[in-house]
Design an enzyme around this catalytic site. Structure first.
Site, PDB file in Angstrom:
ATOM      1  N   CYS A  27       0.967  -0.996   0.052  1.00 29.03           N
ATOM      2  CA  CYS A  27       0.103  -0.044   0.087  1.00 29.03           C
ATOM      3  C   CYS A  27       1.002   1.227   0.114  1.00 29.03           C
ATOM      4  O   CYS A  27       2.146   1.118  -0.308  1.00 29.03           O
ATOM      5  CB  CYS A  27      -0.912   0.015   1.197  1.00 29.03           C
ATOM      6  SG  CYS A  27      -0.057   0.180   2.674  1.00 29.03           S
ATOM      7  N   ALA A  28       0.461   2.399   0.436  1.00 26.53           N
ATOM      8  CA  ALA A  28       1.082   3.468   0.593  1.00 26.53           C
ATOM      9  C   ALA A  28       2.463   3.335   1.151  1.00 26.53           C
ATOM     10  O   ALA A  28       3.576   4.072   0.833  1.00 26.53           O
ATOM     11  CB  ALA A  28       0.425   4.671   0.978  1.00 26.53           C
TER      12      ALA A  28
END
Length: 467
Positions: A27-28
C-alpha cells in the site's frame, strides 16, 4: 537500486524464504506479505533491516513499514527476485477466511475505496484552490474584485471540482466490480447508468427544483449523484451475477449474452430496488455522522481525535473513507478532516520529543524521519517504529490528538477534501480557516511533545525495553 535489492533479499530470508511466501503486495507505506507459516517469520531480524521502520502481523498479513516511495522500490525488487506478485483482489481472496466477519468487511471497504481516494484528493485540492482564487482579499492583491472573474473560467473550475462527485457512483461501481471479480468496464457503465442525465438530478431534487420519476406507480426514481452505498452494493451484486452467468453461458455466446444480461438485470435492480433502499440507509448513516460531529462542547473532536490512531493501529480506519466521501458528496465539506489531522500531528509531536530527548544515534536516525513522515500525513513509521514500542509516547500522542481535535471541533474546521493532513492538509483550508487549522495542529503537537518529553520517554526506558 542495488541497496534496495539487498534489502529485498534480507526481507525474503527473514520471513522464511520464498517457499514461505504465498504473495506480496503493498500500500502507500507497507509491504504486505502473505505467508504459509507465521512461525517462520523472524520479526526481530526484519525490524533490524535497513530502511525498515516497523513490522507487525495483522489480518493474515505480515506488514513491513518502509514509508512512501521506499516501499514501491523494495516491492519491485522483491517481485524481481521471483516472489509471487499478488493484486489487491488476490490478496483479499487469500485473507478472506482470516479475521472475524467485521475485520473482513472493513478490509473489503478498504479494497474498494482506497483506489478512488487519489482522485478525490485531487478534487479537494481543486476546491481549495478555487476557494483561494475567488477570495476578495486574494483578488485585491491583483487589483480585481469577484465580478472581474470570467464566467468561462468559473465554469472550467466547476469541471475540476464537480466531475468526481457527479460521477462518483461510476468510480465506486468500477472499483467494486474489480474487487469482487467482475469486469470493471461493466461496473463503470452500470455506475454511469445511476447518474444518467435523463434521470432527475439528485441535487436538484434535494433542492426542490426537480421531482422524482414515479415508476410502476409507487417507486420514486432519481439520479444517484454523490451516493456511495447504492453503487457499492450494485457492484457487489453485479460482479457476483456476472461470474455466475459466465459459468453457464457457452463460451461462443459469452461476449454477447453475459454483458447484456448483467447490465439489463443490474440496471433494473440498481434503479428500482438497490438504489432506493440503500440510498435511504446511506442517508441514515450520513445524518448519524453529522449528528455525532455536531455534538456540543467539542465532544466529537475530543473523542475521535483521541481514538483515531488507535483505529489506525487496528487497521479498520478505511471505514472512515466511506464517511468522508459521504460528507463531501452531500455537504461539500469534511469536518472530520480537522479532527483526524490533530491525531496525526500529535503522534509526530510525540516522536519528535523522543528524537530530541534520546542520546541513541540509531533511535534519532529512526525518529526524526518518522516525525517528518507524520507531519506529511503518514503516521505508521512514527506509531509502529517509535511510539508504540515505548507505549507512553503513543498514549501521550492520543492525548494530544484529543486536545487538538477538541479545538478543531470547537472552531468548526471544515476541509474541502480528504486524505491530506498536517502540512499537505493546509491545501484543504485555503480560506479564512487556514490560521485556525495551523493553530489546531500546533496545539496537538505541543501537547503531545510536552507530555512525552517530560513524562513519556527516557533512555533508561529504552534500555529496559531493548535489553
Amino acid at each position: 537500486m542495488s541497496n534496495n535489492k539487498e534489502i529485498a533479499k534480507e526481507v525474503i530470508a527473514a520471513v522464511g524464504g520464498k517457499e514461505n511466501i504465498r504473495s506480496v503486495a503493498h500500500c502507500a507505506t507497507r509491504l504486505r506479505i502473505m505467508v504459509n507459516d507465521e512461525n517462520k517469520i523472524d520479526k526481530n531480524t526484519v525490524e533490524g533491516i535497513e530502511k525498515v521502520k516497523g513490522a507487525f502481523y495483522n489480518s493474515g498479513q505480515f506488514q513491513i513499514i518502509f514509508g512512501t516511495g521506499t516501499v514501491n522500490k523494495v516491492y519491485e525488487e522483491v517481485v524481481g527476485l521471483g516472489v509471487n506478485e499478488g493484486s489487491t483482489g488476490e490478496m483479499k481472496q487469500e485473507t478472506k477466511k482470516q479475521g472475524n466477519l467485521f475485520q473482513r468487511i472493513i478490509r473489503t471497504f478498504g479494497d474498494v475505496f482506497v483506489p478512488i481516494v487519489p482522485v478525490l484528493v485531487a478534487t479537494g485540492l481543486f476546491m481549495g484552490l478555487r476557494g483561494l482564487l475567488t477570495q476578495e482579499q486574494v483578488l485585491a492583491v491583483f487589483g480585481m474584485v469577484p465580478a472581474d472573474i470570467s464566467p468561462n473560467f468559473l465554469l472550467y473550475t466547476e469541471v475540476l471540482t464537480d466531475t468526481a462527485f457527479a460521477f462518483l457512483p461510476a468510480l465506486v461501481a468500477w472499483s467494486s466490480f474489480k474487487v469482487f471479480g467482475g469486469s470493471p468496464v461493466i461496473g463503470i457503465v452500470l455506475g454511469l447508468m445511476l447518474v444518467n442525465p435523463v434521470l432527475p438530478n439528485a441535487y436538484a431534487v434535494a433542492g426542490g427544483t426537480a421531482d422524482p420519476i414515479t415508476m410502476f406507480g409507487f417507486i420514486p426514481v432519481v439520479g444517484y449523484q454523490g451516493t456511495v452505498l447504492p453503487a457499492f452494493i450494485a457492484g457487489f451484486v453485479g460482479a457476483k451475477l456476472e461470474r455466475w452467468l459466465r459459468k453457464y453461458v457457452p463460451e461462443t455466446l459469452d461476449l454477447l449474452i453475459t454483458p447484456f444480461a448483467t447490465l439489463l438485470i443490474m440496471s433494473i435492480l440498481s434503479l428500482f430496488v438497490i438504489g432506493p433502499v440503500f440510498h435511504s440507509l446511506e442517508e441514515v448513516v450520513l445524518n448519524a455522522t453529522i449528528w455525532i460531529l455536531g455534538l456540543p462542547f467539542g465532544l466529537a473532536g475530543l473523542v475521535l481525535g483521541a481514538i483515531n490512531q488507535l483505529i489506525v493501529v487496528t487497521g479498520i480506519h478505511h471505514l472512515f473513507n466511506f464517511l468522508e466521501i459521504q460528507l463531501l458528496a452531500n455537504t461539500g465539506v469534511n469536518p472530520y478532516n480537522g479532527i483526524i489531522t490533530a491525531s496525526v500531528a500529535a503522534q509526530g509531536g510525540a516522536t519528535l520529543a523522543v528524537a530530541m530527548k534520546t542520546k541513541s544515534k540509531k533511535l534519532k536516525a529512526l525518529a526524526y524521519p518518522s516525525t517528518l513522515s507524520a507531519f506529511l500525513g503518514i503516521t505508521e513509521p512514527a506509531v509502529f517504529g517509535v511510539n508504540l514500542r515505548y507505549v507512553k509516547p503513543f498514549v501521550f500522542g492520543l492525548v494530544g490528538g484529543g486536545v487538538g481535535g477538541f479545538f478543531g471541533d470547537l472552531v468548526g474546521l471544515e476541509a474541502t477534501g480528504m486524505s491530506l493532513t498536517v502540512i499537505p492538509g493546509t491545501l484543504l483550508y485555503l480560506n479564512d480557516q487556514i490560521l485556525l487549522y495551523i493553530l489546531g495542529n500546533v496545539i496537538a503537537i505541543a501537547v503531545a511533545f510536552t507530555l512525552t518529553y517530560l513524562f513519556g520517554y527516557s533512555d533508561k526506558m529504552r534500555e529496559e525495553i531493548e535489553g
